[in-house]
Design an enzyme around this catalytic site. Sequence first.
Site, PDB file in Angstrom:
ATOM      1  N   CYS A 110       0.835  -1.211   0.000  1.00 51.84           N
ATOM      2  CA  CYS A 110       0.000   0.000   0.000  1.00 51.84           C
ATOM      3  C   CYS A 110       0.867   1.257   0.000  1.00 51.84           C
ATOM      4  CB  CYS A 110      -0.896   0.054   1.221  1.00 51.84           C
ATOM      5  SG  CYS A 110      -1.834  -1.419   1.453  1.00 51.84           S
ATOM      6  N   VAL A 130       0.203   1.226   7.715  1.00 48.20           N
ATOM      7  CA  VAL A 130       0.757   2.207   6.778  1.00 48.20           C
ATOM      8  C   VAL A 130       0.057   2.001   5.443  1.00 48.20           C
ATOM      9  CG1 VAL A 130       3.029   2.470   7.834  1.00 48.20           C
ATOM     10  CG2 VAL A 130       2.703   0.636   6.182  1.00 48.20           C
ATOM     11  N   GLU A 167      -5.573   5.355   4.100  1.00 53.73           N
ATOM     12  CA  GLU A 167      -6.095   4.463   3.047  1.00 53.73           C
ATOM     13  C   GLU A 167      -5.420   4.811   1.715  1.00 53.73           C
ATOM     14  OE1 GLU A 167      -7.975   1.682   2.930  1.00 53.73           O
ATOM     15  OE2 GLU A 167      -7.893   1.734   5.104  1.00 53.73           O
ATOM     16  N   SER A 168      -4.622   3.861   1.244  1.00 59.25           N
ATOM     17  CA  SER A 168      -3.779   4.145   0.070  1.00 59.25           C
ATOM     18  C   SER A 168      -4.564   4.602  -1.162  1.00 59.25           C
ATOM     19  CB  SER A 168      -2.926   2.924  -0.263  1.00 59.25           C
ATOM     20  OG  SER A 168      -3.736   1.794  -0.495  1.00 59.25           O
TER      21      SER A 168
HETATM   22  N1  GSH Z   1      -6.589  -0.664   3.207  1.00 60.14           N
HETATM   23  C1  GSH Z   1      -5.354  -0.168   3.740  1.00 60.14           C
HETATM   24  C2  GSH Z   1      -4.493  -1.362   4.101  1.00 60.14           C
HETATM   25  C3  GSH Z   1      -3.231  -0.953   4.822  1.00 60.14           C
HETATM   26  C4  GSH Z   1      -2.404  -2.164   5.246  1.00 60.14           C
HETATM   27  O1  GSH Z   1      -2.890  -3.297   5.334  1.00 60.14           O
HETATM   28  N2  GSH Z   1      -1.117  -1.896   5.523  1.00 60.14           N
HETATM   29  C5  GSH Z   1      -0.215  -2.956   5.940  1.00 60.14           C
HETATM   30  C6  GSH Z   1       1.030  -2.949   5.085  1.00 60.14           C
HETATM   31  S1  GSH Z   1       0.661  -3.210   3.366  1.00 60.14           S
HETATM   32  C7  GSH Z   1       0.203  -2.723   7.383  1.00 60.14           C
HETATM   33  O2  GSH Z   1       0.472  -1.609   7.785  1.00 60.14           O
HETATM   34  N3  GSH Z   1       0.268  -3.793   8.176  1.00 60.14           N
HETATM   35  C8  GSH Z   1       0.698  -3.734   9.514  1.00 60.14           C
HETATM   36  C9  GSH Z   1      -0.184  -4.514  10.454  1.00 60.14           C
HETATM   37  O3  GSH Z   1      -1.195  -5.090   9.998  1.00 60.14           O
HETATM   38  O4  GSH Z   1       0.142  -4.537  11.640  1.00 60.14           O
HETATM   39  C10 GSH Z   1      -4.686   0.753   2.708  1.00 60.14           C
HETATM   40  O5  GSH Z   1      -4.899   0.540   1.498  1.00 60.14           O
HETATM   41  O6  GSH Z   1      -4.002   1.712   3.091  1.00 60.14           O
END
Ligand code: GSH
Length: 268
Positions: free
Chosen positions: A13, A54, A66-67
């Site tokens: 993202c 993130v 939200e990306s």
């Molecule tokens: N829908 C959100 C998803 C964000 C997301 O899942 N980010 C992940 C990295 S790709 C994250 O920060 N994961 C850390 C965690 O779940 O603790 C977006 O598009 O920004």
Amino acid sequence: MSLTLYHNDLSTCAQKVRLVLAEKAIAWEGRELDLRAGDQRDPSYKALNPRGVVPTLVHGDTVVTESTVIIEYLDDAFPDPALRPADAGKRAAMRWWMKRIDDDLHRMTGVLSYAIAFRQDHLERPDGGKAMLEATKDPQERMIRAALLDQGLDFPGVGKAFAVVDGAIAEAEARLTEASYLAGSYSLADAAWTPYLNRFAHLGLDWLWAERPHLADWWASLQSRASYRTALADVERSEKVAAMNEAGRAGTERIAAWRETLGKEEAL
Ligand SMILES: N[C@@H](CCC(=O)N[C@@H](CS)C(=O)NCC(=O)O)C(=O)O
């Protein structure tokens, strides 16, 4: 006005947002979070991004999470060059392909990434991944992660994830027989898909498009853009990419077996 991105090198993202910043040649300041160490759950970060993920963009006084929302915001705030088609139908197509990621492709890519590569990192920690599970507040997500830690590539959810990814790639191949890019010309949708193709390639899943020539050509053209180098290739830590490649080589037969199994079954 200052522009700060909270991100991580390998986060798909965050990569999506970095690509759009690079395409528009926008100057930005980065704050990199260590997701394995749990920086995203720090209360000061959660004040900006209550979901504790993130990316987060801070532009002056405006905080955007939200990306997909962030990249549309960037196209509004920095319209040149425009990365959204002017035509309403093409713009709807662009949004449809981005929604495809937000609906399930992102989550299912996470399942495959865990099963093939990230699981091992957690298992090798002194607590065997316990802290990560405890920090996963959503009970469904926690159950999936626990099953992945326990069963790895044999977890039936991996078959389902593979089916979703393979299906999305097949849809994109069909679309790309009609146009060089998802919405006709290069748009936010192509930027949004780039990190996912990149992840599949890192996980040794590039055989997914071995017989999908339009997708293969599209992927080659996405990689040839200067933004790919600036936002992805030059930022990703090479040792992490090498570890994913190695895990991908080890897991590819099991994933291919899922394709065989699923091919013989009714839709999941
Ligand atoms: N829908 C959100 C998803 C964000 C997301 O899942 N980010 C992940 C990295 S790709 C994250 O920060 N994961 C850390 C965690 O779940 O603790 C977006 O598009 O920004």
